[in-house]
Design a protein around this motif. Structure first.
Motif, PDB file in Angstrom:
ATOM      1  N   GLU A 105      -7.099  -2.973   4.910  1.00  0.00           N
ATOM      2  CA  GLU A 105      -6.202  -1.823   5.029  1.00  0.00           C
ATOM      3  C   GLU A 105      -6.744  -0.819   6.050  1.00  0.00           C
ATOM      4  N   ALA A 106      -8.062  -0.657   6.079  1.00  0.00           N
ATOM      5  CA  ALA A 106      -8.667   0.242   7.069  1.00  0.00           C
ATOM      6  C   ALA A 106      -8.391  -0.257   8.479  1.00  0.00           C
ATOM      7  N   PRO A 119      -3.548   3.128  -4.972  1.00  0.00           N
ATOM      8  CA  PRO A 119      -3.672   1.903  -5.757  1.00  0.00           C
ATOM      9  C   PRO A 119      -4.974   1.180  -5.391  1.00  0.00           C
ATOM     10  N   PRO A 120      -5.782   0.781  -6.358  1.00  0.00           N
ATOM     11  CA  PRO A 120      -7.095   0.176  -6.065  1.00  0.00           C
ATOM     12  C   PRO A 120      -7.023  -1.028  -5.123  1.00  0.00           C
ATOM     13  N   GLU A 121      -5.942  -1.799  -5.225  1.00  0.00           N
ATOM     14  CA  GLU A 121      -5.835  -2.997  -4.384  1.00  0.00           C
ATOM     15  C   GLU A 121      -5.635  -2.658  -2.909  1.00  0.00           C
ATOM     16  N   ARG A 122      -5.337  -1.383  -2.591  1.00  0.00           N
ATOM     17  CA  ARG A 122      -5.162  -0.986  -1.189  1.00  0.00           C
ATOM     18  C   ARG A 122      -6.462  -0.468  -0.576  1.00  0.00           C
ATOM     19  N   ALA A 123      -7.493  -0.337  -1.378  1.00  0.00           N
ATOM     20  CA  ALA A 123      -8.754   0.235  -0.889  1.00  0.00           C
ATOM     21  C   ALA A 123      -9.660  -0.861  -0.341  1.00  0.00           C
ATOM     22  N   THR A 124      -9.282  -1.412   0.807  1.00  0.00           N
ATOM     23  CA  THR A 124     -10.013  -2.533   1.381  1.00  0.00           C
ATOM     24  C   THR A 124     -10.274  -2.306   2.869  1.00  0.00           C
ATOM     25  N   GLU A 125     -11.188  -3.096   3.410  1.00  0.00           N
ATOM     26  CA  GLU A 125     -11.447  -3.024   4.848  1.00  0.00           C
ATOM     27  C   GLU A 125     -10.259  -3.553   5.651  1.00  0.00           C
ATOM     28  N   ALA A 167       5.550   9.543  17.041  1.00  0.00           N
ATOM     29  CA  ALA A 167       4.364   8.782  16.654  1.00  0.00           C
ATOM     30  C   ALA A 167       3.702   9.404  15.433  1.00  0.00           C
ATOM     31  N   LEU A 168       3.616  10.729  15.394  1.00  0.00           N
ATOM     32  CA  LEU A 168       3.001  11.398  14.265  1.00  0.00           C
ATOM     33  C   LEU A 168       3.845  11.219  13.000  1.00  0.00           C
ATOM     34  N   ARG A 169       5.169  11.284  13.159  1.00  0.00           N
ATOM     35  CA  ARG A 169       6.050  11.064  12.007  1.00  0.00           C
ATOM     36  C   ARG A 169       5.884   9.650  11.453  1.00  0.00           C
ATOM     37  N   LEU A 170       5.776   8.660  12.334  1.00  0.00           N
ATOM     38  CA  LEU A 170       5.600   7.280  11.886  1.00  0.00           C
ATOM     39  C   LEU A 170       4.234   7.080  11.229  1.00  0.00           C
ATOM     40  N   LEU A 171       3.216   7.760  11.753  1.00  0.00           N
ATOM     41  CA  LEU A 171       1.906   7.700  11.106  1.00  0.00           C
ATOM     42  C   LEU A 171       1.993   8.259   9.695  1.00  0.00           C
ATOM     43  N   ASP A 172       2.669   9.400   9.530  1.00  0.00           N
ATOM     44  CA  ASP A 172       2.799   9.995   8.200  1.00  0.00           C
ATOM     45  C   ASP A 172       3.587   9.086   7.258  1.00  0.00           C
ATOM     46  N   ARG A 173       4.584   8.409   7.795  1.00  0.00           N
ATOM     47  CA  ARG A 173       5.340   7.468   6.951  1.00  0.00           C
ATOM     48  C   ARG A 173       4.439   6.312   6.504  1.00  0.00           C
ATOM     49  N   HIS A 174       3.601   5.820   7.412  1.00  0.00           N
ATOM     50  CA  HIS A 174       2.688   4.731   7.041  1.00  0.00           C
ATOM     51  C   HIS A 174       1.714   5.194   5.957  1.00  0.00           C
ATOM     52  N   LEU A 175       1.186   6.400   6.087  1.00  0.00           N
ATOM     53  CA  LEU A 175       0.273   6.925   5.065  1.00  0.00           C
ATOM     54  C   LEU A 175       0.993   7.111   3.737  1.00  0.00           C
ATOM     55  N   ALA A 176       2.244   7.573   3.798  1.00  0.00           N
ATOM     56  CA  ALA A 176       3.023   7.738   2.570  1.00  0.00           C
ATOM     57  C   ALA A 176       3.206   6.397   1.868  1.00  0.00           C
ATOM     58  N   ASN A 177       3.499   5.350   2.631  1.00  0.00           N
ATOM     59  CA  ASN A 177       3.644   4.016   2.046  1.00  0.00           C
ATOM     60  C   ASN A 177       2.322   3.515   1.479  1.00  0.00           C
ATOM     61  N   LEU A 178       1.247   3.764   2.200  1.00  0.00           N
ATOM     62  CA  LEU A 178      -0.071   3.303   1.761  1.00  0.00           C
ATOM     63  C   LEU A 178      -0.474   3.967   0.451  1.00  0.00           C
ATOM     64  N   PHE A 179      -0.220   5.274   0.350  1.00  0.00           N
ATOM     65  CA  PHE A 179      -0.634   6.019  -0.834  1.00  0.00           C
ATOM     66  C   PHE A 179       0.409   5.984  -1.944  1.00  0.00           C
ATOM     67  N   GLY A 180       1.484   5.238  -1.731  1.00  0.00           N
ATOM     68  CA  GLY A 180       2.467   5.052  -2.784  1.00  0.00           C
ATOM     69  C   GLY A 180       3.296   6.276  -3.076  1.00  0.00           C
TER      70      GLY A 180
END
Length: 212
Positions: free
Chosen positions: A160-161, A152-158, A185-198
């Motif tokens: 969020e980085a 989502p374009p609104e997530r492409a910000t510094e 920790a790796l599973r939680l990172l993947d969950r965060h990326l999944a949420n970020l990328f919708g």
């Protein structure tokens, strides 16, 4: 002829002796004499390469940061010929987690430096140095993903980085403290990326370890 000494290699060896001490008992208790003994050289020889403990600490911090950057670069280069921005982000972020002995030692040493840097302006400036570049790189990957319709374009910000950096720093700290194991920790990172990328699915990437 006198034997030619590789001064840079010797300074790195001394740094690695310092890391071994720092990874078990921190930096405050590590004297020049302790580091010399760990490196198997005399105190006088160590002082030939470093005139003070502060000089040694600064060199060692820069060296460990270079090694960490090299480790992350290797993870990116090991990706497919055309990795997506999400692939690149995951490779970088997972490279910042203590998933093996080498990265765990590096992060333990880093934690010792950061604790000291709170009260040491020179070390603090060095510790801060790479953060703006890393944030900008992550933001560029997010913008590229948005341009490709993958985010989502609104997530492409510094912002969020910076949240990505903060998330992985927190996860790494909890692994070091034993709150999480590396797989969690790796599973939680993947969950965060999944949420970020919708993502509508919480499926992990094929190379992700199964949770413990």
């Amino acid at each position: 002829m006198p034997k030619k000494v590789d001064h840079e290699a010797r300074r790195q060896e001394i740094s690695e002796a310092l890391w071994r001490i720092a990874s078990t008992r921190g930096l405050d208790g590590a004297s020049l004499r302790d580091v010399a003994a760990e490196a198997g050289i005399s105190l006088g020889r160590l002082q030939h390469y470093f005139r003070s403990k502060d000089e040694m600490l600064l060199f060692a911090l820069r060296h460990i940061n270079r090694l960490a950057a090299d480790r992350i670069r290797e993870r990116i280069e090991a990706l497919t010929d055309a990795p997506t921005p999400r692939d690149v982000l995951r490779a970088c972020l997972s490279g910042m987690l203590p998933l093996d002995d080498r990265s765990r030692i590096g992060l333990l040493v880093g934690a010792a430096y950061y604790a000291r840097a709170v009260h040491d302006a020179t070390l603090r400036a060095e510790a801060q140095h790479g953060i703006p570049q890393l944030r900008a790189f992550f933001a560029d990957q997010l913008r590229l993903a948005a341009d490709r319709g993958q985010l989502p374009p609104e997530r492409a910000t510094e912002d969020e980085a910076m949240l990505l950096i903060s998330t992985v720093d927190g996860l790494a700290t909890y692994v070091l403290l034993g709150v999480h194991d590396p797989q969690t920790a790796l599973r939680l990172l993947d969950r965060h990326l999944a949420n970020l990328f919708g993502d509508t699915s919480t499926a992990l990437p094929a190379d992700a370890p199964e949770p413990a």
